[in-house]
Write a protein that holds these residues in place. Structure first.
Motif, PDB file in Angstrom:
ATOM      1  N   SER A   1       0.980  -1.367   0.191  1.00  0.00           N
ATOM      2  CA  SER A   1      -0.210  -0.102   0.345  1.00  0.00           C
ATOM      3  C   SER A   1       0.759   1.312   0.309  1.00  0.00           C
ATOM      4  CB  SER A   1      -1.061  -0.097   1.336  1.00  0.00           C
ATOM      5  OG  SER A   1      -0.490  -0.043   2.708  1.00  0.00           O
ATOM      6  N   VAL A   2       2.290   1.235   0.106  1.00  0.00           N
ATOM      7  CA  VAL A   2       2.949   2.562   0.501  1.00  0.00           C
ATOM      8  C   VAL A   2       4.089   2.402  -0.503  1.00  0.00           C
ATOM      9  CG1 VAL A   2       2.198   3.026   2.834  1.00  0.00           C
ATOM     10  CG2 VAL A   2       4.101   1.517   2.336  1.00  0.00           C
ATOM     11  N   ALA A   3       3.905   1.148  -1.504  1.00  0.00           N
ATOM     12  CA  ALA A   3       5.349   0.870  -2.155  1.00  0.00           C
ATOM     13  C   ALA A   3       4.634   1.246  -4.075  1.00  0.00           C
ATOM     14  CB  ALA A   3       5.300  -0.549  -2.462  1.00  0.00           C
ATOM     15  N   ARG A   4       5.731   1.439  -5.044  1.00  0.00           N
ATOM     16  CA  ARG A   4       5.381   1.922  -5.909  1.00  0.00           C
ATOM     17  C   ARG A   4       4.598   0.426  -7.280  1.00  0.00           C
ATOM     18  NH1 ARG A   4      10.529   2.352  -6.095  1.00  0.00           N
ATOM     19  NH2 ARG A   4      10.552   0.836  -8.029  1.00  0.00           N
ATOM     20  N   PRO A   5       3.537   0.632  -7.643  1.00  0.00           N
ATOM     21  CA  PRO A   5       2.886   0.022  -8.289  1.00  0.00           C
ATOM     22  C   PRO A   5       3.561  -1.570  -8.873  1.00  0.00           C
ATOM     23  CG  PRO A   5       2.057   1.857  -9.472  1.00  0.00           C
ATOM     24  CD  PRO A   5       3.332   2.410  -8.131  1.00  0.00           C
ATOM     25  N   GLY A   6       3.143  -2.593  -8.513  1.00  0.00           N
ATOM     26  CA  GLY A   6       4.206  -4.083  -8.804  1.00  0.00           C
ATOM     27  C   GLY A   6       4.832  -4.232  -7.657  1.00  0.00           C
ATOM     28  N   LYS A   7       4.865  -3.393  -6.782  1.00  0.00           N
ATOM     29  CA  LYS A   7       6.136  -3.598  -6.099  1.00  0.00           C
ATOM     30  C   LYS A   7       5.541  -4.533  -4.323  1.00  0.00           C
ATOM     31  CE  LYS A   7       9.523  -1.919  -8.487  1.00  0.00           C
ATOM     32  NZ  LYS A   7      10.671  -3.300  -9.126  1.00  0.00           N
ATOM     33  N   GLY A   8       6.468  -4.870  -3.366  1.00  0.00           N
ATOM     34  CA  GLY A   8       6.039  -4.944  -2.595  1.00  0.00           C
ATOM     35  C   GLY A   8       6.279  -6.782  -2.277  1.00  0.00           C
ATOM     36  N   ALA A   9       7.714  -6.948  -2.239  1.00  0.00           N
ATOM     37  CA  ALA A   9       7.435  -8.902  -2.412  1.00  0.00           C
ATOM     38  C   ALA A   9       5.860  -9.433  -0.457  1.00  0.00           C
ATOM     39  CB  ALA A   9       8.994  -8.913  -1.547  1.00  0.00           C
TER      40      ALA A   9
ATOM     41  N   ALA B   1      11.190  -4.730   1.378  1.00  0.00           N
ATOM     42  CA  ALA B   1       9.961  -5.081   0.789  1.00  0.00           C
ATOM     43  C   ALA B   1       9.449  -4.812  -0.407  1.00  0.00           C
ATOM     44  CB  ALA B   1       8.579  -5.885   1.358  1.00  0.00           C
ATOM     45  N   ARG B   2       9.276  -3.121   0.433  1.00  0.00           N
ATOM     46  CA  ARG B   2       9.025  -2.268  -0.858  1.00  0.00           C
ATOM     47  C   ARG B   2       9.902  -2.122  -2.100  1.00  0.00           C
ATOM     48  NH1 ARG B   2       8.635   0.939   3.732  1.00  0.00           N
ATOM     49  NH2 ARG B   2       9.470   2.582   2.658  1.00  0.00           N
ATOM     50  N   GLU B   3      10.726  -2.094  -1.767  1.00  0.00           N
ATOM     51  CA  GLU B   3      11.767  -2.147  -3.421  1.00  0.00           C
ATOM     52  C   GLU B   3      11.780  -3.283  -4.097  1.00  0.00           C
ATOM     53  OE1 GLU B   3      15.738  -1.988  -1.422  1.00  0.00           O
ATOM     54  OE2 GLU B   3      14.880   0.422  -0.282  1.00  0.00           O
ATOM     55  N   LEU B   4      11.361  -4.185  -4.027  1.00  0.00           N
ATOM     56  CA  LEU B   4      11.314  -5.440  -4.137  1.00  0.00           C
ATOM     57  C   LEU B   4       9.878  -5.472  -5.407  1.00  0.00           C
ATOM     58  CD1 LEU B   4      12.985  -7.969  -1.669  1.00  0.00           C
ATOM     59  CD2 LEU B   4      13.906  -5.925  -4.137  1.00  0.00           C
ATOM     60  N   ASP B   5       9.741  -6.823  -6.525  1.00  0.00           N
ATOM     61  CA  ASP B   5       8.814  -7.108  -7.123  1.00  0.00           C
ATOM     62  C   ASP B   5       7.614  -7.780  -6.540  1.00  0.00           C
ATOM     63  OD1 ASP B   5       9.765  -5.468  -9.254  1.00  0.00           O
ATOM     64  OD2 ASP B   5      10.576  -7.378 -10.603  1.00  0.00           O
ATOM     65  N   GLU B   6       6.015  -8.057  -6.468  1.00  0.00           N
ATOM     66  CA  GLU B   6       5.468  -8.333  -5.807  1.00  0.00           C
ATOM     67  C   GLU B   6       5.124 -10.190  -5.539  1.00  0.00           C
ATOM     68  OE1 GLU B   6       1.442  -7.699  -6.811  1.00  0.00           O
ATOM     69  OE2 GLU B   6       1.340  -5.737  -6.384  1.00  0.00           O
ATOM     70  N   ASP B   7       6.236 -10.738  -7.178  1.00  0.00           N
ATOM     71  CA  ASP B   7       6.487 -12.247  -7.275  1.00  0.00           C
ATOM     72  C   ASP B   7       7.858 -12.538  -6.321  1.00  0.00           C
ATOM     73  OD1 ASP B   7       8.146 -11.000  -8.666  1.00  0.00           O
ATOM     74  OD2 ASP B   7       7.860 -12.694  -9.910  1.00  0.00           O
ATOM     75  N   ARG B   8       8.672 -11.536  -5.558  1.00  0.00           N
ATOM     76  CA  ARG B   8       9.613 -11.823  -5.016  1.00  0.00           C
ATOM     77  C   ARG B   8       9.727 -12.226  -3.691  1.00  0.00           C
ATOM     78  NH1 ARG B   8      14.525  -9.300  -7.109  1.00  0.00           N
ATOM     79  NH2 ARG B   8      15.699  -9.985  -6.059  1.00  0.00           N
ATOM     80  N   ILE B   9      10.010 -13.143  -2.673  1.00  0.00           N
ATOM     81  CA  ILE B   9       9.759 -13.379  -1.365  1.00  0.00           C
ATOM     82  C   ILE B   9      11.384 -12.869  -0.257  1.00  0.00           C
ATOM     83  CG2 ILE B   9      10.209 -15.845   0.023  1.00  0.00           C
ATOM     84  CD1 ILE B   9       8.967 -17.262  -2.537  1.00  0.00           C
ATOM     85  N   VAL B  10      10.618 -12.441   0.519  1.00  0.00           N
ATOM     86  CA  VAL B  10      11.455 -12.114   1.965  1.00  0.00           C
ATOM     87  C   VAL B  10      11.533 -12.503   3.244  1.00  0.00           C
ATOM     88  CG1 VAL B  10      12.355 -10.175   3.171  1.00  0.00           C
ATOM     89  CG2 VAL B  10      12.105 -10.119   0.383  1.00  0.00           C
ATOM     90  N   VAL B  11      12.100 -13.801   4.074  1.00  0.00           N
ATOM     91  CA  VAL B  11      12.550 -13.637   4.869  1.00  0.00           C
ATOM     92  C   VAL B  11      12.633 -13.587   5.848  1.00  0.00           C
ATOM     93  CG1 VAL B  11      11.946 -15.954   6.169  1.00  0.00           C
ATOM     94  CG2 VAL B  11      11.628 -15.595   3.529  1.00  0.00           C
TER      95      VAL B  11
END
Length: 474
Positions: free
Chosen positions: A78-86, A355-365
């Motif tokens: 919600s606070v990332a650019r479109p398509g971003k947010g892992a 996570a806000r810098e990364l594409d939505e399909d990326r995975i952060v743990v």
């Protein structure tokens, strides 16, 4: 009698005490003036990931759940650019017996102590590790002594440390509480000499081997859930063991391309051994007062050579502020129903930002959580800060001033990491290495290769930096 030995006498035989308390001859692994065979040291413990998991399973350590933080992921988007947010996941290490990943560190040390016939274990720690050692010792039927730097000269203890004192005693351990100062190592050495107990240090190869299971499990669980390994694993960084063990476990599971992000709370300007600053840090671990010194010279430990070597494994190193960690602690509770201690949420704050810098399909743990309780709850820490005259406000967290002002964000978009210059840390490490050389000792090719491995750089880089250092000191 050992009880009559003073500081100078104890320090004169510290090598003998440490060797007897661990059962390892570290000199066997020295291969040069500086070079040291850490891989052989780790291998000679007799534990690999499978063996470590087998030992840990007997005392209900490990096997902790991997939880997808769906609501926090949506908040990040919600606070990332479109398509971003892992996608953000967390490994919930609060499910371990004493409530933190440090049960993994303690498990192999206590198992080894029992196997070798020691009557008890001892550890110097002010935080979660003491409770972990005490818990594992109770299960093994061993005595336990925890030496704890607990309070300042006014007798004021951080709520989190007081909480850990109670936890250690609940498991049946004896706790020796000290005021902040240089005597912690001396008192531990005296305890080891007088009791003949095993040194369950944070920095032994048993400790690192114990954490490898965390990285290994994490990678396997992400693969089973998503069909791929994580793109990034955020690790709270203090003395280096958490980063080292987790990264090694990831690699052993096959997650060789997962980026290892080290995250610490920025406490720049505070001195960890200062009586004045001791209670102003709000965090007993996971902060720059530990992470930067241990990154630039790991062997400032209670063993001859630290098995934690963070510079070998860190891909990126960032800091977050105290206020951001407290904020994300509350976010985790209110959005995901997980009330967890602030120290373990250092990596969560960093992961949320990145996570806000990364594409939505990326995975952060987020690699770990820790339990919370009365003393570890943010309110307890913030109340102490206010009592000490530290200003606690809401606003832009860039206004945070360690020891003077804690600024809690007003909006999730304000949570943002600050990168630490790894090249600068590498140069500091090499400077410390050169200064530690015995008089008239030179560097062999073996030493240069070792320093290259230590700094994840080329021999050419090492030579250039060393020449630069020598040029500045002539």
């Amino acid at each position: 009698m050992a009880g009559c030995l003073g500081y100078d006498e104890i320090m004169a035989i510290k090598g003998e005490i440490v060797r007897d308390a661990i059962g390892l001859d570290y000199e066997r692994y020295a291969t040069g003036a500086l070079a040291f065979d850490y891989e052989r040291l780790l291998a000679d413990t007799g534990y690999d990931v499978d063996r470590a998991r087998e030992v840990q399973e007997r005392t209900a350590v490990g096997g902790t759940p991997l939880i997808e933080l769906e609501n926090i992921t949506e908040l990040a988007r919600s606070v990332a650019r479109p398509g971003k947010g892992a996608r953000i996941f967390v490994k919930d290490e609060a499910k371990n017996p004493s409530g933190s990943f440090k049960d993994r560190r303690a498990s192999l040390s206590v198992h080894e102590a029992k196997k070798r016939g020691y009557e008890g274990v001892a550890a110097a720690t002010s935080g979660n590790f003491g409770a972990a050692v005490a818990s594992q010792a109770a299960k093994a039927g061993l005595h336990c002594i925890v030496v704890q730097e607990a309070f300042d000269s006014q007798g004021i203890a951080q709520p989190e440390i007081a909480e850990k004192t109670r936890a250690c005693e609940a498991y049946g351990a004896e706790v020796i509480r000290l005021s902040v100062g240089p005597e912690l190592f001396y008192v531990l050495l005296r305890v080891l000499k007088e009791t003949g107990y095993f040194n369950a240090s944070l920095y032994t190869p048993y400790s690192i081997r114990g954490i490898e299971t965390l990285g290994y499990e994490l990678a396997q669980q992400v693969w089973e859930r998503t069909g791929r390994f994580p793109d990034l694993v955020a690790v709270t960084h203090a003395g280096g063991g958490n980063v080292t063990g987790t990264a090694r476990g990831l690699r052993q599971a096959g997650a060789v391309d997962s980026e290892v992000l080290a995250a610490s709370v920025d406490l720049s300007g505070l001195h960890m051994a200062s009586d004045h600053d001791f209670n102003r840090k709000s965090f007993t671990t996971g902060h720059t007062g530990f992470s930067k010194p241990f990154t630039t010279w790991p062997d400032r430990a209670d063993v001859p050579r630290n098995a934690a070597r963070p510079l070998r494994y860190i891909d990126r190193f960032v800091t977050v502020t105290q206020g951001e960690v407290f904020y994300m602690t509350q976010v985790l509770a209110e959005l995901e129903g997980l009330e967890r201690g602030p120290a373990g949420n250092t990596s969560l704050a960093a992961a949320f930002s990145i996570a806000r810098e990364l594409d939505e399909d990326r995975i952060v743990v987020v690699q770990e959580t820790e339990y919370t309780g009365a003393g570890k709850h943010p309110i307890a820490q913030l109340n102490l800060a206010k009592q000490l005259g530290i200003q606690v406000t809401r606003g832009d967290p860039r206004g945070n001033r360690p020891g003077r002002a804690i600024v809690i964000p007003e909006h999730p978009s304000q949570v943002a990491v600050v990168d630490v210059d790894l090249d600068q840390l590498r140069r500091s490490y090499l400077r410390n290495a050169i200064e530690s050389l015995p008089e008239r000792a030179g560097l062999s090719d073996v030493d240069l290769a070792f320093l290259s491995e230590e700094t994840r750089s080329s021999k050419t880089y090492v030579r250039e930096v060393i020449d630069e250092i020598h040029g500045k000191t002539r």
